[in-house]
Enzyme design. Structure first.
Site, PDB file in Angstrom:
ATOM      1  CB  SER A 144      -0.848  -0.016   1.282  1.00 20.11           C
ATOM      2  OG  SER A 144      -1.505   1.222   1.483  1.00 20.11           O
ATOM      3  CE1 TYR A 200      -4.492  -2.100   5.045  1.00 19.40           C
ATOM      4  CE2 TYR A 200      -3.272  -0.090   4.592  1.00 19.40           C
ATOM      5  CZ  TYR A 200      -3.986  -1.187   4.146  1.00 19.40           C
ATOM      6  OH  TYR A 200      -4.199  -1.372   2.788  1.00 19.40           O
TER       7      TYR A 200
HETATM    8  P1  NAD Z   1     -11.345  -6.499   0.057  1.00 18.08           P
HETATM    9  O1  NAD Z   1     -11.901  -6.341   1.424  1.00 18.08           O
HETATM   10  O2  NAD Z   1     -12.217  -6.281  -1.127  1.00 18.08           O
HETATM   11  O3  NAD Z   1     -10.645  -7.925  -0.117  1.00 18.08           O
HETATM   12  C1  NAD Z   1      -9.895  -8.515   0.917  1.00 18.08           C
HETATM   13  C2  NAD Z   1      -9.798  -9.994   0.645  1.00 18.08           C
HETATM   14  O4  NAD Z   1      -9.035 -10.601   1.713  1.00 18.08           O
HETATM   15  C3  NAD Z   1     -11.157 -10.703   0.620  1.00 18.08           C
HETATM   16  O5  NAD Z   1     -11.150 -11.724  -0.351  1.00 18.08           O
HETATM   17  C4  NAD Z   1     -11.244 -11.316   2.020  1.00 18.08           C
HETATM   18  O6  NAD Z   1     -12.107 -12.446   2.106  1.00 18.08           O
HETATM   19  C5  NAD Z   1      -9.791 -11.695   2.222  1.00 18.08           C
HETATM   20  N1  NAD Z   1      -9.449 -11.945   3.622  1.00 18.08           N
HETATM   21  C6  NAD Z   1      -9.625 -11.117   4.685  1.00 18.08           C
HETATM   22  N2  NAD Z   1      -9.215 -11.729   5.812  1.00 18.08           N
HETATM   23  C7  NAD Z   1      -8.755 -12.948   5.442  1.00 18.08           C
HETATM   24  C8  NAD Z   1      -8.218 -14.048   6.158  1.00 18.08           C
HETATM   25  N3  NAD Z   1      -8.048 -14.023   7.496  1.00 18.08           N
HETATM   26  N4  NAD Z   1      -7.859 -15.152   5.471  1.00 18.08           N
HETATM   27  C9  NAD Z   1      -8.043 -15.212   4.125  1.00 18.08           C
HETATM   28  N5  NAD Z   1      -8.544 -14.203   3.402  1.00 18.08           N
HETATM   29  C10 NAD Z   1      -8.895 -13.089   4.062  1.00 18.08           C
HETATM   30  O7  NAD Z   1     -10.097  -5.478   0.039  1.00 18.08           O
HETATM   31  P2  NAD Z   1      -9.157  -4.913  -1.132  1.00 18.08           P
HETATM   32  O8  NAD Z   1      -9.274  -3.459  -1.097  1.00 18.08           O
HETATM   33  O9  NAD Z   1      -9.351  -5.655  -2.398  1.00 18.08           O
HETATM   34  O10 NAD Z   1      -7.735  -5.265  -0.499  1.00 18.08           O
HETATM   35  C11 NAD Z   1      -6.850  -6.210  -1.039  1.00 18.08           C
HETATM   36  C12 NAD Z   1      -5.442  -5.838  -0.609  1.00 18.08           C
HETATM   37  O11 NAD Z   1      -5.102  -4.558  -1.178  1.00 18.08           O
HETATM   38  C13 NAD Z   1      -5.273  -5.684   0.890  1.00 18.08           C
HETATM   39  O12 NAD Z   1      -4.022  -6.223   1.290  1.00 18.08           O
HETATM   40  C14 NAD Z   1      -5.283  -4.185   1.097  1.00 18.08           C
HETATM   41  O13 NAD Z   1      -4.575  -3.807   2.252  1.00 18.08           O
HETATM   42  C15 NAD Z   1      -4.583  -3.738  -0.170  1.00 18.08           C
HETATM   43  N6  NAD Z   1      -4.823  -2.340  -0.506  1.00 18.08           N
HETATM   44  C16 NAD Z   1      -6.092  -1.901  -0.806  1.00 18.08           C
HETATM   45  C17 NAD Z   1      -6.273  -0.568  -1.123  1.00 18.08           C
HETATM   46  C18 NAD Z   1      -7.617  -0.011  -1.480  1.00 18.08           C
HETATM   47  O14 NAD Z   1      -7.737   1.219  -1.635  1.00 18.08           O
HETATM   48  N7  NAD Z   1      -8.637  -0.813  -1.651  1.00 18.08           N
HETATM   49  C19 NAD Z   1      -5.176   0.311  -1.109  1.00 18.08           C
HETATM   50  C20 NAD Z   1      -3.923  -0.171  -0.797  1.00 18.08           C
HETATM   51  C21 NAD Z   1      -3.753  -1.506  -0.502  1.00 18.08           C
END
Ligand code: NAD
Length: 273
Positions: free
Chosen positions: A155, A168
Site C-alpha cells: 500500500s 495497517y
Molecule cells: P477487500 O476487502 O475487497 O478484499 C480482501 C480480501 O481478503 C477478501 O477476499 C477477504 O475475504 C480476504 N481476507 C480477509 N481476511 C482474510 C483471512 N483471514 N484469510 C483469508 N482471506 C482473508 O479489500 P481490497 O481493497 O481488495 O484489499 C486487497 C489488498 O489490497 C489488501 O491487502 C489491502 O490492504 C490492499 N490495498 C487496498 C487498497 C484499497 O484502496 N482498496 C489500497 C492499498 C492496498
C-alpha cells in the site's frame, strides 16, 4: 483479425501452463488479479472469505470463461497452520506454484491508545505474517522450477503513514521490508519478489472506510468519497482493480525478469506530495 466465431476457444499466451495462488481473491483487488491471470491462461487457486454459493459461482464462471483450472481453498490466513495448508493444497492440486500473490488484507481505524489489541494482532497476522508463511512454504518449489513471481500487495501505507492506522501502516511497512529481503535472497534464481503499493482503490475495504467517515463527519457518502480522495490522491479518482491487475501481469512477464525488490506505487500522485 478472425471473426469472433472462428477464434480458437483456447488462446495460448505466455501464461498458459502457469499456476498462481492469489490470497484474498474472493473480492476486490485479489479477485481482479485472479481474473486477469486466468484471462491470460493461468490456472488459479482462489482464497478468501465469503458466502460459499457466491464463491462457487465466481470460481465456476472464471473456469468456464477462460478455460483454465480454478480451485478454491478457504484457509483463514490469520493462522500459521492454515497458511501452510493453503500452499500444500495448491501444490498438491496444481502440481506446482509459479506465481504467489499475497493480497489478503484487513483494516481497522482507531487512535493508537484506543487501538483494540485483538485488531492489532489480526491485522499483523493477515497483512504481514501470512505473507511470511506463504512465501517460506512456496519458495522451495519455485527454486526447483528456477522461475517464480512473488507479488505482495502492500500500500502507499507501506511507505508513508496516516493517523488512525497504526496496525495497517506497521504491517504494510513490514511487508515492504519482507519484499526486499526475499528479493535479495532469491536474486539470480529466476524468482522475483516485488510489492505493489496502491493508493485508493474502490473496493469493499475502502467502501467501509467511506461509510465510517460519512457517519463521523456528518457527510453524504458522495461527500465523504470526494473528501477522502482530495485528502490523499491528487488525481481525484480511484485506481481500478483492473489497473492494479495489469501491473501484476506485467510483473509476471519476461520483460520484468530483472525487476525485483521494488515497491511500485499506483496512487494517483499520493506519494509525490
Ligand atoms: P477487500 O476487502 O475487497 O478484499 C480482501 C480480501 O481478503 C477478501 O477476499 C477477504 O475475504 C480476504 N481476507 C480477509 N481476511 C482474510 C483471512 N483471514 N484469510 C483469508 N482471506 C482473508 O479489500 P481490497 O481493497 O481488495 O484489499 C486487497 C489488498 O489490497 C489488501 O491487502 C489491502 O490492504 C490492499 N490495498 C487496498 C487498497 C484499497 O484502496 N482498496 C489500497 C492499498 C492496498
Amino acid at each position: 483479425m478472425l471473426p469472433n466465431k472462428e477464434k480458437p476457444a483456447i488462446q495460448v499466451s505466455a501464461m498458459t501452463g502457469r499456476t498462481a495462488v492469489v490470497t484474498g481473491s474472493t473480492s476486490g483487488i485479489g479477485l481482479g488479479i485472479a481474473r486477469a491471470l486466468a484471462a491470460d491462461g493461468c490456472a488459479i487457486m482462489l482464497n478468501g472469505f465469503g458466502e460459499p454459493d457466491a464463491i462457487e459461482r465466481e470460481r465456476a464462471e472464471l473456469a468456464r470463461t477462460f478455460h483454465v483450472e480454478v480451485l478454491y481453498n478457504g484457509a483463514n490466513l490469520s493462522q500459521a497452520n492454515e497458511c501452510e495448508r493453503l500452499i500444500e493444497d495448491a501444490l498438491a492440486r496444481l502440481g506446482h506454484i509459479d506465481i504467489l500473490v499475497n493480497n489478503a488484507g484487513i483494516q481497522h481505524v482507531a487512535p493508537v491508545e484506543d487501538f483494540p489489541v485483538d485488531r492489532w494482532d489480526s491485522i499483523l497476522a493477515v497483512n504481514l505474517t501470512a505473507a511470511f508463511h506463504t512465501i517460506r512454504k512456496t519458495l522451495p518449489n519455485m527454486r526447483r522450477l528456477g522461475w517464480g513471481r512473488v507479488i505482495n500487495i502492500a500500500s502507499t501505507h507501506g511507505l508513508v503513514a496516516s493517523s488512525g492506522k497504526a496496525a495497517y501502516v506497521a504491517a504494510k511497512h513490514g511487508l515492504v521490508g519482507l519484499t526486499k529481503v526475499v528479493a535479495l535472497e532469491t536474486a539470480g534464481s529466476g524468482i522475483t519478489c516485488n510489492a505493489i503499493c496502491p493508493g485508493w482503490v474502490l473496493t469493499p475495504l475502502v467502501e467501509r472506510q467511506i461509510e465510517v467517515k460519512a457517519a463521523a463527519e456528518a457527510l453524504s457518502c458522495e461527500g465523504a468519497t470526494q473528501k477522502l480522495l482530495a485528502e490523499k490522491q491528487p488525481s481525484g479518482s480511484f485506481t481500478t482493480v483492473e489497473q492494479i491487475a495489469s501491473l501484476a501481469l506485467f510483473l509476471c512477464a519476461e520483460g520484468a525478469n530483472n525487476i525485483t525488490g521494488t515497491c511500485i506505487p499506483v496512487d494517483g500522485g499520493w506519494l509525490a506530495q
